[in-house]
Design a protein around this motif. Structure first.
Motif, PDB file in Angstrom:
ATOM      1  N   GLY A 147     -15.800  78.819   0.350  1.00  0.00           N
ATOM      2  CA  GLY A 147     -16.404  79.821  -0.519  1.00  0.00           C
ATOM      3  C   GLY A 147     -17.786  79.434  -1.008  1.00  0.00           C
ATOM      4  O   GLY A 147     -18.635  80.306  -1.211  1.00  0.00           O
ATOM      5  N   ASP A 148     -18.022  78.140  -1.190  1.00  0.00           N
ATOM      6  CA  ASP A 148     -19.314  77.658  -1.679  1.00  0.00           C
ATOM      7  C   ASP A 148     -20.331  77.445  -0.565  1.00  0.00           C
ATOM      8  O   ASP A 148     -21.508  77.257  -0.835  1.00  0.00           O
ATOM      9  CB  ASP A 148     -19.141  76.332  -2.434  1.00  0.00           C
ATOM     10  CG  ASP A 148     -18.380  76.502  -3.737  1.00  0.00           C
ATOM     11  OD1 ASP A 148     -18.274  77.642  -4.238  1.00  0.00           O
ATOM     12  OD2 ASP A 148     -17.874  75.478  -4.246  1.00  0.00           O
ATOM     13  N   PHE A 149     -19.872  77.465   0.677  1.00  0.00           N
ATOM     14  CA  PHE A 149     -20.760  77.182   1.802  1.00  0.00           C
ATOM     15  C   PHE A 149     -21.671  78.384   2.054  1.00  0.00           C
ATOM     16  O   PHE A 149     -21.224  79.525   1.992  1.00  0.00           O
ATOM     17  CB  PHE A 149     -19.922  76.877   3.052  1.00  0.00           C
ATOM     18  CG  PHE A 149     -20.671  76.120   4.100  1.00  0.00           C
ATOM     19  CD1 PHE A 149     -20.882  74.768   3.977  1.00  0.00           C
ATOM     20  CD2 PHE A 149     -21.178  76.775   5.215  1.00  0.00           C
ATOM     21  CE1 PHE A 149     -21.572  74.062   4.944  1.00  0.00           C
ATOM     22  CE2 PHE A 149     -21.870  76.088   6.189  1.00  0.00           C
ATOM     23  CZ  PHE A 149     -22.069  74.723   6.057  1.00  0.00           C
ATOM     24  N   PRO A 150     -22.941  78.144   2.327  1.00  0.00           N
ATOM     25  CA  PRO A 150     -23.861  79.266   2.570  1.00  0.00           C
ATOM     26  C   PRO A 150     -23.387  80.152   3.721  1.00  0.00           C
ATOM     27  O   PRO A 150     -22.926  79.652   4.754  1.00  0.00           O
ATOM     28  CB  PRO A 150     -25.183  78.573   2.939  1.00  0.00           C
ATOM     29  CG  PRO A 150     -25.057  77.170   2.471  1.00  0.00           C
ATOM     30  CD  PRO A 150     -23.598  76.837   2.465  1.00  0.00           C
ATOM     31  N   ALA A 151     -23.492  81.445   3.537  1.00  0.00           N
ATOM     32  CA  ALA A 151     -23.045  82.410   4.553  1.00  0.00           C
ATOM     33  C   ALA A 151     -23.754  82.202   5.880  1.00  0.00           C
ATOM     34  O   ALA A 151     -23.189  82.456   6.934  1.00  0.00           O
ATOM     35  CB  ALA A 151     -23.262  83.832   4.051  1.00  0.00           C
ATOM     36  N   ASP A 152     -24.984  81.722   5.835  1.00  0.00           N
ATOM     37  CA  ASP A 152     -25.744  81.510   7.070  1.00  0.00           C
ATOM     38  C   ASP A 152     -25.717  80.044   7.514  1.00  0.00           C
ATOM     39  O   ASP A 152     -26.477  79.632   8.369  1.00  0.00           O
ATOM     40  CB  ASP A 152     -27.179  81.989   6.913  1.00  0.00           C
ATOM     41  CG  ASP A 152     -27.926  81.251   5.811  1.00  0.00           C
ATOM     42  OD1 ASP A 152     -27.281  80.524   5.013  1.00  0.00           O
ATOM     43  OD2 ASP A 152     -29.162  81.393   5.743  1.00  0.00           O
ATOM     44  N   GLY A 153     -24.807  79.259   6.919  1.00  0.00           N
ATOM     45  CA  GLY A 153     -24.703  77.842   7.265  1.00  0.00           C
ATOM     46  C   GLY A 153     -24.161  77.624   8.669  1.00  0.00           C
ATOM     47  O   GLY A 153     -23.506  78.496   9.246  1.00  0.00           O
ATOM     48  N   GLU A 154     -24.438  76.475   9.212  1.00  0.00           N
ATOM     49  CA  GLU A 154     -23.996  76.120  10.555  1.00  0.00           C
ATOM     50  C   GLU A 154     -22.493  75.848  10.567  1.00  0.00           C
ATOM     51  O   GLU A 154     -22.001  75.080   9.733  1.00  0.00           O
ATOM     52  CB  GLU A 154     -24.730  74.868  11.035  1.00  0.00           C
ATOM     53  CG  GLU A 154     -26.192  75.094  11.330  1.00  0.00           C
ATOM     54  CD  GLU A 154     -26.384  76.023  12.507  1.00  0.00           C
ATOM     55  OE1 GLU A 154     -25.642  75.902  13.496  1.00  0.00           O
ATOM     56  OE2 GLU A 154     -27.278  76.876  12.435  1.00  0.00           O
ATOM     57  N   PRO A 155     -21.758  76.455  11.499  1.00  0.00           N
ATOM     58  CA  PRO A 155     -20.317  76.222  11.584  1.00  0.00           C
ATOM     59  C   PRO A 155     -19.943  74.747  11.689  1.00  0.00           C
ATOM     60  O   PRO A 155     -18.959  74.311  11.089  1.00  0.00           O
ATOM     61  CB  PRO A 155     -19.901  76.996  12.834  1.00  0.00           C
ATOM     62  CG  PRO A 155     -20.921  78.085  12.954  1.00  0.00           C
ATOM     63  CD  PRO A 155     -22.190  77.464  12.471  1.00  0.00           C
ATOM     64  N   ALA A 156     -20.724  73.967  12.424  1.00  0.00           N
ATOM     65  CA  ALA A 156     -20.419  72.535  12.567  1.00  0.00           C
ATOM     66  C   ALA A 156     -20.492  71.830  11.219  1.00  0.00           C
ATOM     67  O   ALA A 156     -19.698  70.925  10.943  1.00  0.00           O
ATOM     68  CB  ALA A 156     -21.369  71.882  13.562  1.00  0.00           C
ATOM     69  N   GLN A 157     -21.422  72.239  10.377  1.00  0.00           N
ATOM     70  CA  GLN A 157     -21.532  71.628   9.049  1.00  0.00           C
ATOM     71  C   GLN A 157     -20.363  72.040   8.162  1.00  0.00           C
ATOM     72  O   GLN A 157     -19.879  71.243   7.353  1.00  0.00           O
ATOM     73  CB  GLN A 157     -22.859  71.999   8.403  1.00  0.00           C
ATOM     74  CG  GLN A 157     -24.034  71.359   9.091  1.00  0.00           C
ATOM     75  CD  GLN A 157     -25.360  71.818   8.511  1.00  0.00           C
ATOM     76  OE1 GLN A 157     -25.469  72.878   7.917  1.00  0.00           O
ATOM     77  NE2 GLN A 157     -26.374  70.992   8.690  1.00  0.00           N
ATOM     78  N   LEU A 158     -19.900  73.270   8.311  1.00  0.00           N
ATOM     79  CA  LEU A 158     -18.743  73.724   7.547  1.00  0.00           C
ATOM     80  C   LEU A 158     -17.502  72.949   7.978  1.00  0.00           C
ATOM     81  O   LEU A 158     -16.710  72.519   7.138  1.00  0.00           O
ATOM     82  CB  LEU A 158     -18.534  75.227   7.728  1.00  0.00           C
ATOM     83  CG  LEU A 158     -17.325  75.841   7.016  1.00  0.00           C
ATOM     84  CD1 LEU A 158     -17.322  75.524   5.522  1.00  0.00           C
ATOM     85  CD2 LEU A 158     -17.273  77.337   7.257  1.00  0.00           C
ATOM     86  N   LYS A 159     -17.325  72.753   9.278  1.00  0.00           N
ATOM     87  CA  LYS A 159     -16.193  71.962   9.771  1.00  0.00           C
ATOM     88  C   LYS A 159     -16.230  70.558   9.177  1.00  0.00           C
ATOM     89  O   LYS A 159     -15.220  70.053   8.698  1.00  0.00           O
ATOM     90  CB  LYS A 159     -16.204  71.877  11.296  1.00  0.00           C
ATOM     91  CG  LYS A 159     -15.840  73.164  11.967  1.00  0.00           C
ATOM     92  CD  LYS A 159     -15.618  73.095  13.456  1.00  0.00           C
ATOM     93  CE  LYS A 159     -16.438  72.177  14.270  1.00  0.00           C
ATOM     94  NZ  LYS A 159     -16.265  72.361  15.722  1.00  0.00           N
ATOM     95  N   SER A 160     -17.389  69.945   9.209  1.00  0.00           N
ATOM     96  CA  SER A 160     -17.526  68.581   8.688  1.00  0.00           C
ATOM     97  C   SER A 160     -17.247  68.528   7.195  1.00  0.00           C
ATOM     98  O   SER A 160     -16.566  67.620   6.713  1.00  0.00           O
ATOM     99  CB  SER A 160     -18.930  68.035   8.959  1.00  0.00           C
ATOM    100  OG  SER A 160     -19.126  67.877  10.343  1.00  0.00           O
ATOM    101  N   ALA A 161     -17.769  69.500   6.461  1.00  0.00           N
ATOM    102  CA  ALA A 161     -17.541  69.543   5.014  1.00  0.00           C
ATOM    103  C   ALA A 161     -16.063  69.729   4.703  1.00  0.00           C
ATOM    104  O   ALA A 161     -15.528  69.100   3.781  1.00  0.00           O
ATOM    105  CB  ALA A 161     -18.365  70.663   4.382  1.00  0.00           C
ATOM    106  N   GLY A 162     -15.389  70.572   5.460  1.00  0.00           N
ATOM    107  CA  GLY A 162     -13.963  70.792   5.249  1.00  0.00           C
ATOM    108  C   GLY A 162     -13.146  69.557   5.558  1.00  0.00           C
ATOM    109  O   GLY A 162     -12.278  69.155   4.767  1.00  0.00           O
ATOM    110  N   ASP A 163     -13.412  68.940   6.693  1.00  0.00           N
ATOM    111  CA  ASP A 163     -12.697  67.717   7.063  1.00  0.00           C
ATOM    112  C   ASP A 163     -12.884  66.632   6.007  1.00  0.00           C
ATOM    113  O   ASP A 163     -11.921  66.011   5.559  1.00  0.00           O
ATOM    114  CB  ASP A 163     -13.195  67.186   8.409  1.00  0.00           C
ATOM    115  CG  ASP A 163     -12.503  67.802   9.605  1.00  0.00           C
ATOM    116  OD1 ASP A 163     -11.326  68.219   9.474  1.00  0.00           O
ATOM    117  OD2 ASP A 163     -13.109  67.857  10.678  1.00  0.00           O
ATOM    118  N   LEU A 164     -14.127  66.409   5.614  1.00  0.00           N
ATOM    119  CA  LEU A 164     -14.420  65.353   4.648  1.00  0.00           C
ATOM    120  C   LEU A 164     -13.840  65.666   3.271  1.00  0.00           C
ATOM    121  O   LEU A 164     -13.224  64.809   2.639  1.00  0.00           O
ATOM    122  CB  LEU A 164     -15.932  65.136   4.547  1.00  0.00           C
ATOM    123  CG  LEU A 164     -16.375  64.045   3.580  1.00  0.00           C
ATOM    124  CD1 LEU A 164     -15.827  62.693   4.000  1.00  0.00           C
ATOM    125  CD2 LEU A 164     -17.894  64.007   3.492  1.00  0.00           C
TER     126      LEU A 164
END
Length: 99
Positions: free
Chosen positions: A27-44
């Motif tokens: 929910g806090d991740f930017p809507a235009d953020g890179e999917p790979a960065q979202l995956k990494s943020a979620g995993d971490l």
């Protein structure tokens, strides 16, 4: 003192709470953020939450996490939790999925 919950209850509670952490990250991740960065943020984020929670609830137990460095102490530990902090990382990063 060890957490009084049974292992089953603790696992269920931690799964739900880690899900809440993941929903917050997404929910806090930017809507235009890179999917790979979202995956990494979620995993971490989920990994860090679960490692801290298990260290508090079951300090004598070892943990083997897909996202963490392997601690060979687990090989001689009486009990080991095996954790995948975010199963379905690809799906987690695909917006606008909400499943």
């Amino acid at each position: 003192m060890t957490d009084p919950r049974t292992d089953h209850q603790l696992a269920a509670d931690l799964a739900r709470e880690a899900g809440e952490v993941l929903l917050g990250i997404r929910g806090d991740f930017p809507a235009d953020g890179e999917p790979a960065q979202l995956k990494s943020a979620g995993d971490l984020g989920s990994h860090e939450y679960l490692m801290a929670a298990l260290a508090t609830a079951r300090p004598e137990d070892a943990v083997l996490s897909e996202e963490g460095a392997d601690d060979r102490a687990r090989l001689s530990a009486e009990r080991v939790w095996i954790v995948d902090p975010l199963d379905g990382t690809r799906e987690f990063s695909e917006r606008p999925r909400d499943d």
